[in-house]
Design an enzyme around this catalytic site. Structure first.
Site, PDB file in Angstrom:
ATOM      1  N   ASP A  11      25.206  47.207 -15.794  1.00 35.65           N
ATOM      2  CA  ASP A  11      26.584  47.509 -15.421  1.00 35.65           C
ATOM      3  C   ASP A  11      27.409  47.466 -16.521  1.00 35.65           C
ATOM      4  O   ASP A  11      27.353  46.254 -17.172  1.00 35.65           O
ATOM      5  CB  ASP A  11      26.617  46.304 -14.132  1.00 35.65           C
ATOM      6  N   TYR A 228      26.838  32.604 -14.636  1.00 34.27           N
ATOM      7  CA  TYR A 228      26.804  33.643 -14.048  1.00 34.27           C
ATOM      8  C   TYR A 228      27.499  35.211 -14.878  1.00 34.27           C
ATOM      9  O   TYR A 228      28.499  34.941 -15.512  1.00 34.27           O
ATOM     10  CB  TYR A 228      27.889  33.527 -12.816  1.00 34.27           C
ATOM     11  N   LYS A 231      24.684  40.103 -10.673  1.00 34.97           N
ATOM     12  CA  LYS A 231      23.407  40.132 -10.309  1.00 34.97           C
ATOM     13  C   LYS A 231      22.325  41.049 -11.167  1.00 34.97           C
ATOM     14  O   LYS A 231      22.848  41.699 -11.500  1.00 34.97           O
ATOM     15  CB  LYS A 231      23.633  40.555  -8.771  1.00 34.97           C
TER      16      LYS A 231
HETATM   17  C1  F6R Z   1      28.492  40.554  -7.051  1.00 32.78           C
HETATM   18  C2  F6R Z   1      29.729  40.943  -7.434  1.00 32.78           C
HETATM   19  C3  F6R Z   1      30.781  40.742  -7.059  1.00 32.78           C
HETATM   20  C4  F6R Z   1      31.626  39.979  -7.934  1.00 32.78           C
HETATM   21  C5  F6R Z   1      33.201  39.449  -7.297  1.00 32.78           C
HETATM   22  C6  F6R Z   1      33.892  38.601  -8.297  1.00 32.78           C
HETATM   23  O1  F6R Z   1      27.229  40.962  -7.709  1.00 32.78           O
HETATM   24  O2  F6R Z   1      29.684  41.671  -8.675  1.00 32.78           O
HETATM   25  O3  F6R Z   1      30.855  40.410  -5.678  1.00 32.78           O
HETATM   26  O4  F6R Z   1      31.034  38.660  -8.249  1.00 32.78           O
HETATM   27  O5  F6R Z   1      33.708  40.816  -7.232  1.00 32.78           O
HETATM   28  O6  F6R Z   1      34.125  39.247  -9.456  1.00 32.78           O
HETATM   29  P1  F6R Z   1      33.993  38.614 -10.910  1.00 32.78           P
HETATM   30  O7  F6R Z   1      32.524  37.709 -10.814  1.00 32.78           O
HETATM   31  O8  F6R Z   1      33.818  39.843 -11.812  1.00 32.78           O
HETATM   32  O9  F6R Z   1      35.341  37.762 -10.917  1.00 32.78           O
HETATM   33 MG    MG Z   2      29.886  44.648 -11.668  1.00 29.70          MG
HETATM   34 MG    MG Z   3      25.881  46.278  -9.725  1.00 32.42          MG
END
Ligand code: F6R
Ligand code: MG
Ligand code: MG
Length: 365
Positions: A11, A228, A231
């Site tokens: 990603d 984190y 995923k």
């Molecule tokens: C799950 C995923 C999304 C993000 C969410 C929060 O794998 O990628 O659910 O966790 O949109 O976004 P971030 O973590 O980028 O702030």
């Molecule tokens: Mg992503």
């Molecule tokens: Mg993905």
């Protein structure tokens, strides 16, 4: 002819949010891999996506863990990241966890499933790619394909498969591996792979020929990085027909949308919905988790395909079941078992909240 099939994914920026891949990134990856094919490194390639993950499917004669092929994938992801930055895509470069390539992309963020084998007279393969879930998601489907006669009738009535398969299982927390022989060790095997956040099926071999049948990506991004970063969104390669399960036996486990970890903020249980490539766009609550299946015939390394296997209407019921399960789970809001147990969540405020409230906790007696 010995050929290596490598699927390397990352990603490196989402469009919009984490829901999809921008076509310009796929076009950029195509430019990089065309050049590698022209230069003779790759026999063939196919660029695709699953949700916000860019997928590089490559065939070559360099073997598994080839520095040149991994370097090519890394450089491609870096070039696409530059494009993602220009477009200000969300989380540009998020899976590239290091500034410098050091010989192999394993452990550096991208997911890798690779296998080297002698190409058969006819070589049907299916590539599974999932978004918004973790590598353990393949445990149940792989078990069903290669060890469950209620799924794979070939285990019972096809002489070529009657001997069973050997499963290589990784303990991704302790960094250890073990091989189980099925059918005689299925109870022992299930003790482990029934806990898919800890034990993951890495590869499967035919017990008679020793030939590789399946290979998955098992990296845990959260563990690699210590915090984190997204995923795992795993991939898996499965060879079909002959001494391996038939195409329909390989697809059959996904007629049941099993519950997997992932979904919103990598911190929820949700159903794994089998979808056509065009529907790999997780939107509702950043999900629900999805899986696509692309089928290819290999012809001297050439990737003939893909066929979009889950486009078939016979998976409509599984999709409906997944949507119903999504409604049911979502109604739990922030409560388990929709939300993951505390030690499995990839997003948490627990340490900060605990610190803030530490003085207010008093003894029960
Ligand atoms: C799950 C995923 C999304 C993000 C969410 C929060 O794998 O990628 O659910 O966790 O949109 O976004 P971030 O973590 O980028 O702030
Ligand atoms: Mg992503
Ligand atoms: Mg993905």
């Amino acid at each position: 002819m010995k050929i290596t099939l490598s699927v390397i994914k990352a990603d490196i920026g989402g469009y919009v949010g984490h829901s999809e891949s921008h076509p310009d990134l796929l076009a950029q990856a195509d430019v990089c891999l065309t050049k590698a094919k022209r230069d003779g490194l790759l026999a063939d390639y196919h660029v695709t996506k699953c949700g916000d993950d860019l997928q590089l499917v490559m065939t070559h004669e360099e073997g598994e863990d080839s520095e040149q092929v991994h370097q090519l994938a890394w450089d491609t992801f870096c070039e696409c990241t530059e494009m993602a930055k220009k477009l200000k895509l969300y989380g540009a470069g998020q899976d590239l966890l290091s500034d410098a390539f050091s010989g192999n992309v394993r452990g550096m963020g991208p997911g890798v499933a690779e296998m080297e084998f002698e190409e058969r007279t006819s070589e049907p393969v299916i590539l599974f790619m999932a978004d918004k879930t973790s590598s353990g998601a393949w445990n149940m489907p792989l078990y069903k394909m290669f060890a469950d006669p209620f799924n794979t009738i070939g285990l019972v009535i096809a002489e070529s498969m009657h001997q069973g398969f050997a499963f290589e299982v990784h303990d991704i927390k302790a960094g250890k591996k073990i091989i189980f022989n099925t059918p005689e060790e299925i109870y022992d095997l299930l003790v482990f792979i029934g806990a898919p956040s800890h034990y993951m099926i890495k590869s499967i071999y035919h017990r008679g020929s020793g030939n590789i049948a399946a290979a998955s990506s098992t990296q845990k991004l959260a563990l690699i990085h210590g915090r984190y970063v997204g995923k795992d969104d795993p991939v898996c390669i499965v060879r079909c027909q002959g001494e391996f399960p038939a195409v329909g036996e390989v697809l059959e486990p996904f007629s049941f949308p099993l519950l997997v970890q992932g979904w919103m903020r990598g911190s929820h249980h949700g159903p794994l919905m089998p979808v056509a490539l065009k529907d790999s766009t997780p939107s509702r609550f950043d999900g629900p988790p999805r899986v696509i299946a692309l089928g290819f015939q290999l012809a001297n390394g050439a990737l003939v395909g893909p066929r979009d296997m889950f486009e078939d209407v016979s998976f409509d019921n599984a999709r409906q079941q997944a949507k119903n399960a999504s409604d049911y789970l979502r109604a739990h809001g922030p409560f388990e078992p929709h939300r993951l147990p505390l030690d499995e969540m990839e997003y948490t405020t627990m340490p900060q909240v605990m610190k803030k409230l530490a003085n207010r906790f008093t003894s029960l007696d």
